[in-house]
Design a protein around this motif. Structure first.
Motif, mmCIF file in Angstrom:
data_model
loop_
_atom_site.group_PDB
_atom_site.id
_atom_site.type_symbol
_atom_site.label_atom_id
_atom_site.label_comp_id
_atom_site.label_asym_id
_atom_site.label_seq_id
_atom_site.Cartn_x
_atom_site.Cartn_y
_atom_site.Cartn_z
ATOM 1 N N ARG A 1 -11.662 -5.614 -1.152
ATOM 2 C CA ARG A 1 -10.816 -4.465 -1.498
ATOM 3 C C ARG A 1 -11.678 -3.291 -1.933
ATOM 4 N NH1 ARG A 1 -5.116 -5.695 -4.210
ATOM 5 N NH2 ARG A 1 -4.441 -7.247 -2.724
ATOM 6 N N VAL B 1 -2.530 -2.182 -10.848
ATOM 7 C CA VAL B 1 -3.618 -2.808 -10.095
ATOM 8 C C VAL B 1 -4.392 -3.764 -11.000
ATOM 9 C CG1 VAL B 1 -5.809 -2.380 -8.921
ATOM 10 C CG2 VAL B 1 -3.831 -0.957 -8.402
ATOM 11 N N HIS C 1 0.814 -1.213 0.000
ATOM 12 C CA HIS C 1 0.000 0.000 0.000
ATOM 13 C C HIS C 1 0.851 1.268 0.000
ATOM 14 C CE1 HIS C 1 0.580 -0.698 4.346
ATOM 15 N NE2 HIS C 1 0.604 0.625 4.417
ATOM 16 N N ASN D 1 -6.095 -2.834 0.803
ATOM 17 C CA ASN D 1 -5.043 -3.381 -0.044
ATOM 18 C C ASN D 1 -4.551 -4.728 0.471
ATOM 19 O OD1 ASN D 1 -3.470 -2.706 -2.453
ATOM 20 N ND2 ASN D 1 -1.733 -2.905 -1.077
#
Length: 157
Positions: free
Chosen positions: A65, A148, A8, A57
């Protein structure tokens, strides 16, 4: 010796939200008396943004999430509303409000896009994406979003 970091900590939205926390603490130092309740709520909401980003995260399920990103997004919107109250009651300067609202706007835009990739959100991202200047931070955010998305494709269900 290498410094270990958590995943994170590499997120631009996490770093930006920590910068916002620092700014809100700085701007709230003079708030006392009748404004102390707004100050306390503001600081809790501000801290909630990076804390929920970090906690989310760490979740393995994508829906989890997305839920934590939505909570962080809600805290950012709460901070914007608290700032409105503080400006109205002359608790913070309009200049400070404008600078911090710009930070919040970027945070909300980034969280909206990230959450949509995981699960979707109730509010359209168009309202936030329309005002984004594609400066360095936003190009980095797009790169981060690609990272991501790569994680999403390879993450075990």
């Amino acid at each position: 010796m290498t410094v270990q970091t958590f995943d994170h900590e590499r997120l631009a939205v996490y770093r930006l939200s920590n910068d916002y926390v620092a700014r809100s603490f700085e701007a709230s130092q003079s708030l006392e008396g009748l404004r102390r309740h707004a100050r306390d709520q503001w600081l809790r909401a501000a801290q909630s943004i990076p804390l929920n980003i970090a906690e989310g995260n760490g979740k393995r399920r994508l829906k989890d999430r997305a839920r934590f990103l939505d909570i962080a997004r809600g805290s950012a919107l709460e901070c914007a509303a608290i700032q409105d109250v503080l400006v109205t009651t002359k608790g913070i300067k309009v200049q400070d409000d404008a600078a911090m609202k710009a930070m919040l706007h970027r945070i909300v835009a980034m969280l909206t896009r990230m959450a949509m990739k995981f699960d979707g959100v109730a509010e359209s991202s168009a309202a936030y994406a329309a005002d984004i200047d594609y400066d360095y931070e936003h190009r980095f955010a797009e790169h981060e979003l690609g990272f991501v998305c790569d994680l999403v494709r390879t993450w075990p269900s």
